[in-house]
Scaffold this motif. Structure first.
Motif, short mmCIF file in Angstrom:
data_model
loop_
_atom_site.label_atom_id
_atom_site.label_comp_id
_atom_site.label_asym_id
_atom_site.label_seq_id
_atom_site.Cartn_x
_atom_site.Cartn_y
_atom_site.Cartn_z
N GLU A 44 0.78 -1.44 -0.10
CA GLU A 44 0.21 -0.03 0.17
C GLU A 44 0.84 1.09 -0.02
N HIS A 45 2.24 1.10 0.00
CA HIS A 45 2.94 2.50 0.19
C HIS A 45 4.60 1.94 -0.48
N ARG A 46 5.13 3.07 -0.59
CA ARG A 46 6.37 2.84 -1.09
C ARG A 46 7.69 2.64 0.05
N CYS A 47 7.23 2.50 1.21
CA CYS A 47 8.46 2.21 2.38
C CYS A 47 8.63 1.02 2.52
N ILE A 104 13.92 4.09 13.30
CA ILE A 104 14.96 4.88 12.42
C ILE A 104 14.29 4.81 11.09
N ALA A 105 14.01 6.18 10.50
CA ALA A 105 13.67 6.37 9.27
C ALA A 105 14.46 7.03 8.51
N ASP A 106 14.58 6.72 7.11
CA ASP A 106 15.38 7.25 6.09
C ASP A 106 15.02 8.74 5.66
N LYS A 107 15.85 9.29 5.18
CA LYS A 107 15.49 10.67 4.45
C LYS A 107 14.31 10.89 3.85
N GLY A 108 14.06 9.96 3.24
CA GLY A 108 12.88 10.06 2.01
C GLY A 108 11.55 10.19 2.85
N VAL A 109 11.57 9.41 3.96
CA VAL A 109 10.39 9.39 4.79
C VAL A 109 10.50 10.64 5.69
N ASN A 110 11.65 10.73 6.33
CA ASN A 110 11.64 11.90 7.37
C ASN A 110 11.26 13.14 6.84
N ALA A 111 11.40 13.38 5.65
CA ALA A 111 11.04 14.48 4.99
C ALA A 111 9.62 15.08 4.91
N LEU A 112 8.97 13.77 5.05
CA LEU A 112 7.48 13.79 4.92
C LEU A 112 6.49 13.61 6.21
N VAL A 113 7.43 13.07 7.27
CA VAL A 113 6.66 12.64 8.46
C VAL A 113 7.13 13.21 9.79
N ILE A 148 0.78 5.67 8.44
CA ILE A 148 1.57 6.79 8.17
C ILE A 148 2.41 6.63 6.83
N ALA A 149 2.53 5.61 6.63
CA ALA A 149 3.31 5.32 5.12
C ALA A 149 2.55 5.46 3.75
N ARG A 150 1.25 5.02 4.00
CA ARG A 150 0.18 5.10 3.03
C ARG A 150 -0.20 6.71 2.93
N GLU A 151 -0.38 7.33 3.75
CA GLU A 151 -0.58 8.72 3.61
C GLU A 151 0.53 9.55 3.23
N SER A 152 1.77 9.25 3.66
CA SER A 152 2.90 9.99 2.96
C SER A 152 3.43 9.59 1.93
N LEU A 153 3.59 8.22 1.71
CA LEU A 153 4.08 7.66 0.48
C LEU A 153 3.56 6.65 -0.27
N PRO A 154 2.05 6.82 -0.84
CA PRO A 154 1.09 5.79 -1.20
C PRO A 154 1.92 5.20 -2.46
N ALA A 155 1.48 3.82 -2.56
CA ALA A 155 1.98 3.25 -3.71
C ALA A 155 1.70 3.74 -4.97
N HIS A 156 2.37 3.46 -5.91
CA HIS A 156 2.17 4.29 -7.26
C HIS A 156 1.22 3.16 -7.84
N ALA A 157 0.24 3.76 -8.34
CA ALA A 157 -1.20 3.24 -9.06
C ALA A 157 -0.58 2.11 -10.03
N GLY A 158 -1.10 0.91 -9.87
CA GLY A 158 -0.65 -0.03 -10.94
C GLY A 158 0.70 -0.62 -10.83
N ALA A 159 1.55 0.03 -10.10
CA ALA A 159 3.19 -0.51 -10.17
C ALA A 159 3.28 -1.65 -9.03
N ALA A 160 3.89 -2.55 -9.29
CA ALA A 160 4.31 -3.82 -8.42
C ALA A 160 5.12 -2.88 -7.33
N PRO A 161 4.97 -3.27 -5.97
CA PRO A 161 5.65 -2.75 -4.94
C PRO A 161 7.25 -3.36 -5.30
N ASP A 162 8.21 -2.35 -4.78
CA ASP A 162 9.61 -2.53 -5.03
C ASP A 162 10.20 -3.19 -3.62
N ASN A 163 9.89 -4.42 -3.54
CA ASN A 163 10.44 -5.11 -2.24
C ASN A 163 11.88 -5.14 -2.23
#
Length: 172
Positions: A44-47, A104-113, A148-163
């Motif tokens: 559901e998100h990009r985290c 601990i959260a990385d820069k891309g998340v901390n910039a938004l949360v 929190i992740a879904r609100e801040s960094l939702p998954a891209h529509a139709g894209a498979a998650p980058d696990n």
């Protein structure tokens, strides 16, 4: 929490906390449940969420005063949580011997949360741990992280998650 070097009582606590303690609190069935929760959340998100449960830190690190926060940052880098494409890795670290939880959260998340949201997740888990609801507390925290992740960094529509990271909790 900062720890002073050569704290004998802390060293003894870590020396006396075995992996079996962590396995008793988080048996394989619980790890399976937590892995599923992480996998479903990441759809559901990009985290990228990495859960680490450590019975006790290396004794030399304890003797030299390494804090759980410092240990979590070390693991954050060592386990490659910093290597996600958008810098959206999150490490949830539990230390059984010190009764400590670090997020601990990385820069891309901390910039938004805001930090207070992370503090809320840790406080939520800590309250559950005090009531000895370990697995449920982690599941609740993962669910909060999911929101929190879904609100801040939702998954891209139709894209498979980058696990990029394994969803299996790491017991050390």
């Amino acid at each position: 929490m900062q720890h002073k070097p050569h704290d004998v009582s802390r060293w003894l606590r870590h020396a006396g906390t075995w992996r079996a303690h962590a396995r008793w609190i988080f048996p394989d069935k619980a790890l399976d449940t937590l892995e599923t929760a992480i996998r479903e959340s990441e759809r559901e998100h990009r985290c990228e969420i990495r859960l680490v449960i450590e019975a006790a830190m290396p004794l030399a690190a304890v003797w030299h005063g390494q804090s759980c926060r410092q240990r979590a940052v070390q693991l954050f880098h060592h386990l490659g949580v910093t290597h996600t494409g958008e810098r959206t890795g999150i490490l949830l670290y539990i230390n059984i011997a010190d009764h400590d939880i670090e997020l601990i959260a990385d820069k891309g998340v901390n910039a938004l949360v805001a930090d207070r949201k992370w503090d809320g997740v840790v406080a939520q888990m800590s309250a559950g741990f005090r009531d000895e609801r370990y697995v449920q507390s982690v599941l609740d925290a993962l669910n909060t992280l999911r929101g929190i992740a879904r609100e801040s960094l939702p998954a891209h529509a139709g894209a498979a998650p980058d696990n990029a990271l394994t969803d299996r909790p790491l017991m050390i």
